[in-house]
Design a protein around this motif. Structure first.
Motif, PDB file in Angstrom:
ATOM      1  N   TRP A 299      -5.984   9.594 -12.417  1.00  0.00           N
ATOM      2  CA  TRP A 299      -5.951  10.275 -11.116  1.00  0.00           C
ATOM      3  C   TRP A 299      -7.043   9.746 -10.192  1.00  0.00           C
ATOM      4  CZ3 TRP A 299      -9.654  13.568  -8.904  1.00  0.00           C
ATOM      5  CH2 TRP A 299      -9.234  14.223  -7.748  1.00  0.00           C
TER       6      TRP A 299
ATOM      7  N   LEU B 138      -6.075   6.222  -8.941  1.00  0.00           N
ATOM      8  CA  LEU B 138      -5.027   6.287  -7.922  1.00  0.00           C
ATOM      9  C   LEU B 138      -5.564   6.837  -6.604  1.00  0.00           C
ATOM     10  CD1 LEU B 138      -2.000   7.559 -10.052  1.00  0.00           C
ATOM     11  CD2 LEU B 138      -2.423   5.236  -9.198  1.00  0.00           C
ATOM     12  N   MET B 139      -6.473   7.795  -6.680  1.00  0.00           N
ATOM     13  CA  MET B 139      -7.080   8.333  -5.463  1.00  0.00           C
ATOM     14  C   MET B 139      -7.871   7.259  -4.732  1.00  0.00           C
ATOM     15  SD  MET B 139      -6.392  11.479  -4.668  1.00  0.00           S
ATOM     16  CE  MET B 139      -7.784  11.882  -3.627  1.00  0.00           C
TER      17      MET B 139
ATOM     18  N   VAL C   6      -7.409   4.029  -4.902  1.00  0.00           N
ATOM     19  CA  VAL C   6      -6.468   3.059  -4.337  1.00  0.00           C
ATOM     20  C   VAL C   6      -5.832   3.616  -3.065  1.00  0.00           C
ATOM     21  CG1 VAL C   6      -4.293   1.846  -4.729  1.00  0.00           C
ATOM     22  CG2 VAL C   6      -6.010   1.947  -6.546  1.00  0.00           C
ATOM     23  N   GLY C   7      -5.419   4.877  -3.107  1.00  0.00           N
ATOM     24  CA  GLY C   7      -4.821   5.488  -1.923  1.00  0.00           C
ATOM     25  C   GLY C   7      -5.796   5.578  -0.762  1.00  0.00           C
ATOM     26  N   GLU C   8      -7.035   5.959  -1.048  1.00  0.00           N
ATOM     27  CA  GLU C   8      -8.044   6.032   0.012  1.00  0.00           C
ATOM     28  C   GLU C   8      -8.347   4.652   0.582  1.00  0.00           C
ATOM     29  OE1 GLU C   8     -10.652   9.923  -1.432  1.00  0.00           O
ATOM     30  OE2 GLU C   8     -11.038   7.948  -2.302  1.00  0.00           O
TER      31      GLU C   8
ATOM     32  N   ILE D 232      -6.234   2.089   0.765  1.00  0.00           N
ATOM     33  CA  ILE D 232      -5.110   1.691   1.625  1.00  0.00           C
ATOM     34  C   ILE D 232      -5.169   2.432   2.957  1.00  0.00           C
ATOM     35  CG2 ILE D 232      -2.597   1.731   1.847  1.00  0.00           C
ATOM     36  CD1 ILE D 232      -2.444   1.335  -1.190  1.00  0.00           C
ATOM     37  N   TYR D 233      -5.483   3.723   2.898  1.00  0.00           N
ATOM     38  CA  TYR D 233      -5.608   4.494   4.141  1.00  0.00           C
ATOM     39  C   TYR D 233      -6.750   3.961   5.000  1.00  0.00           C
ATOM     40  CZ  TYR D 233      -6.581   8.369   7.283  1.00  0.00           C
ATOM     41  OH  TYR D 233      -6.829   9.130   8.398  1.00  0.00           O
TER      42      TYR D 233
END
Length: 205
Positions: free
Chosen positions: A157, A160-161, A163-165, A167-168
């Motif tokens: 988790w 993934l967080m 990676v998502g942050e 990309i954002y």
């Protein structure tokens, strides 16, 4: 030869050769010790006082305002400041603001250490084999999370967080700071929200 021999009224004499000149904006900076000097100097010169630790000469030195005069350059070379002190200060502030805008904002060294060490420790404890200090890290994590399933879920988790942050942050930086978009991506990938909060703050300006 320019400044050396074409000064009006000098008869082609190289007046500037070997001469020192102070090139400044003629700003006189006040001395914070001037009040102390004004009050203490008359008393320290009285003969009936015992010899003080701070002698009159030292008091005089700290009370004198030193500055570099450009009058010699003005008289002999025709020099005049091209900017006022206010204009120079404004240009300096503008330069550093622009320089800061072109660079990445980042958290403190403690936040860097917390994120890098924390993420590395959790991922290593969750997925790496028992080598070196990993068993000790795994024991510490299991003391809190109680099961390998929870530990691996947390590591997945968190990854993934990040990676998502990242990309954002990259997409947001493309709009508010395109020059550093790649840097924002990698910094946020490593630090997560500790990096993203600085980009969000910049986006609000």
């Amino acid at each position: 030869m320019g400044l050396l021999d074409d000064i009006p009224g000098r008869g082609k004499q190289p007046v500037a050769a070997g001469q020192p000149y102070f090139i400044s904006d003629a700003l006189i900076v006040g001395n914070a010790f001037s009040i102390f000097y004004t009050i203490m100097y008359p008393w320290l010169t009285r003969g009936w006082l015992p010899q003080p630790l701070l002698l009159p000469a030292e008091v005089y030195k700290v009370g004198v305002t030193h500055y570099f005069s450009y009058l010699k350059a003005k008289e002999e070379l025709g020099y005049t400041p091209i900017t006022t002190p206010q204009e120079g200060m404004a240009a300096t502030i503008s330069f550093y603001k622009e320089r800061k805008r072109k660079s990445l904002d980042g958290p403190t060294i403690y936040e860097w250490f917390f994120c890098v060490f924390g993420m590395s420790a959790v991922i290593a404890a969750a997925f790496f084999p028992d080598i070196g200090p990993i068993p000790l890290l795994r024991s510490a994590c299991l003391f809190i999370l109680r099961s390998m399933w929870a530990l691996r879920l947390l590591a997945t988790w968190a990854t993934l967080m990040h990676v998502g942050e990242a990309i954002y942050a990259w997409r947001l930086a493309k709009r508010v700071d395109p020059v550093n978009s790649r840097g924002w991506f990698w910094q946020t990938f490593v630090l997560g929200f500790f990096s993203l909060k600085f980009l969000l703050k910049r986006a609000k300006k």
